[in-house]
Motif scaffolding. Structure first.
Motif, PDB file in Angstrom:
ATOM      1  N   PHE A   1       0.836  -1.204   0.000  1.00  0.00           N
ATOM      2  CA  PHE A   1       0.000   0.000   0.000  1.00  0.00           C
ATOM      3  C   PHE A   1       0.868   1.249   0.000  1.00  0.00           C
ATOM      4  N   GLY A   2       1.936   1.237   0.775  1.00  0.00           N
ATOM      5  CA  GLY A   2       2.845   2.386   0.830  1.00  0.00           C
ATOM      6  C   GLY A   2       3.463   2.699  -0.519  1.00  0.00           C
ATOM      7  N   LEU A   3       3.858   1.681  -1.257  1.00  0.00           N
ATOM      8  CA  LEU A   3       4.453   1.906  -2.579  1.00  0.00           C
ATOM      9  C   LEU A   3       3.384   2.226  -3.617  1.00  0.00           C
ATOM     10  N   TRP A   4       2.228   1.601  -3.512  1.00  0.00           N
ATOM     11  CA  TRP A   4       1.141   1.905  -4.448  1.00  0.00           C
ATOM     12  C   TRP A   4       0.764   3.378  -4.368  1.00  0.00           C
ATOM     13  N   SER A   5       0.762   3.938  -3.160  1.00  0.00           N
ATOM     14  CA  SER A   5       0.376   5.334  -2.995  1.00  0.00           C
ATOM     15  C   SER A   5       1.459   6.296  -3.471  1.00  0.00           C
ATOM     16  N   ARG A   6       2.680   5.811  -3.686  1.00  0.00           N
ATOM     17  CA  ARG A   6       3.784   6.673  -4.105  1.00  0.00           C
ATOM     18  C   ARG A   6       4.143   6.533  -5.583  1.00  0.00           C
ATOM     19  N   LEU A   7       3.816   5.390  -6.195  1.00  0.00           N
ATOM     20  CA  LEU A   7       4.290   5.110  -7.553  1.00  0.00           C
ATOM     21  C   LEU A   7       3.142   5.065  -8.556  1.00  0.00           C
ATOM     22  N   ARG A   8       3.376   5.626  -9.736  1.00  0.00           N
ATOM     23  CA  ARG A   8       2.345   5.645 -10.788  1.00  0.00           C
ATOM     24  C   ARG A   8       2.048   4.252 -11.320  1.00  0.00           C
ATOM     25  N   LYS A   9       3.087   3.487 -11.580  1.00  0.00           N
ATOM     26  CA  LYS A   9       2.918   2.156 -12.179  1.00  0.00           C
ATOM     27  C   LYS A   9       3.434   1.111 -11.192  1.00  0.00           C
ATOM     28  N   PHE A  10       2.582   0.758 -10.236  1.00  0.00           N
ATOM     29  CA  PHE A  10       2.994  -0.222  -9.243  1.00  0.00           C
ATOM     30  C   PHE A  10       1.981  -1.345  -9.158  1.00  0.00           C
ATOM     31  N   GLY A  11       2.493  -2.550  -9.182  1.00  0.00           N
ATOM     32  CA  GLY A  11       1.685  -3.748  -8.978  1.00  0.00           C
ATOM     33  C   GLY A  11       2.370  -4.590  -7.917  1.00  0.00           C
ATOM     34  N   THR A  12       1.643  -5.453  -7.272  1.00  0.00           N
ATOM     35  CA  THR A  12       2.222  -6.240  -6.190  1.00  0.00           C
ATOM     36  C   THR A  12       3.420  -7.068  -6.654  1.00  0.00           C
ATOM     37  N   ALA A  13       3.394  -7.475  -7.915  1.00  0.00           N
ATOM     38  CA  ALA A  13       4.508  -8.282  -8.433  1.00  0.00           C
ATOM     39  C   ALA A  13       5.817  -7.490  -8.454  1.00  0.00           C
ATOM     40  N   HIS A  14       5.752  -6.165  -8.586  1.00  0.00           N
ATOM     41  CA  HIS A  14       6.980  -5.353  -8.625  1.00  0.00           C
ATOM     42  C   HIS A  14       7.776  -5.494  -7.328  1.00  0.00           C
TER      43      HIS A  14
END
Length: 99
Positions: free
Chosen positions: A45-58
């Motif tokens: 969730f922390g990275l999803w809220s910071r990155l434009r193109k983020f998926g759990t696989a990243h």
């Protein structure tokens, strides 16, 4: 003469440095490296809220490809400011945070 920043400007600069004003075009590894580390209670969730193109696989891919121990810091080697939970740190960030 050095300019003194007002509280609002300083607060906005802090939010921008933490990638919280707008989503960035960075990878999960780049974001964690830039942040030096982040609380891992909800890293997706922390990275999803910071990155434009983020998926759990990243993040999952970055953690599985990292050298052993690079994806987390134990209680002795937590970056400053990380008190609870398990910090998620990049390999370079962990090396810089250690005394």
């Amino acid at each position: 003469m050095a300019q003194v920043l007002r509280r609002r400007v300083l607060g906005r600069a802090l939010l921008a440095r933490q990638m919280l004003l707008e989503r960035a075009d960075a990878t999960a590894e780049e974001a964690v490296t830039r942040l030096v580390g982040m609380q891992a209670q909800a890293p997706y969730f922390g990275l999803w809220s910071r990155l434009r193109k983020f998926g759990t696989a990243h993040l999952t891919d970055a953690l599985t490809k990292a050298p052993p121990g690079a994806g987390r810091a134990d209680a002795q080697h937590r970056p400053p400011g990380h008190h609870g939970g398990l910090p998620l740190v990049a390999a370079m960030g962990a090396a810089r945070a250690r005394p």
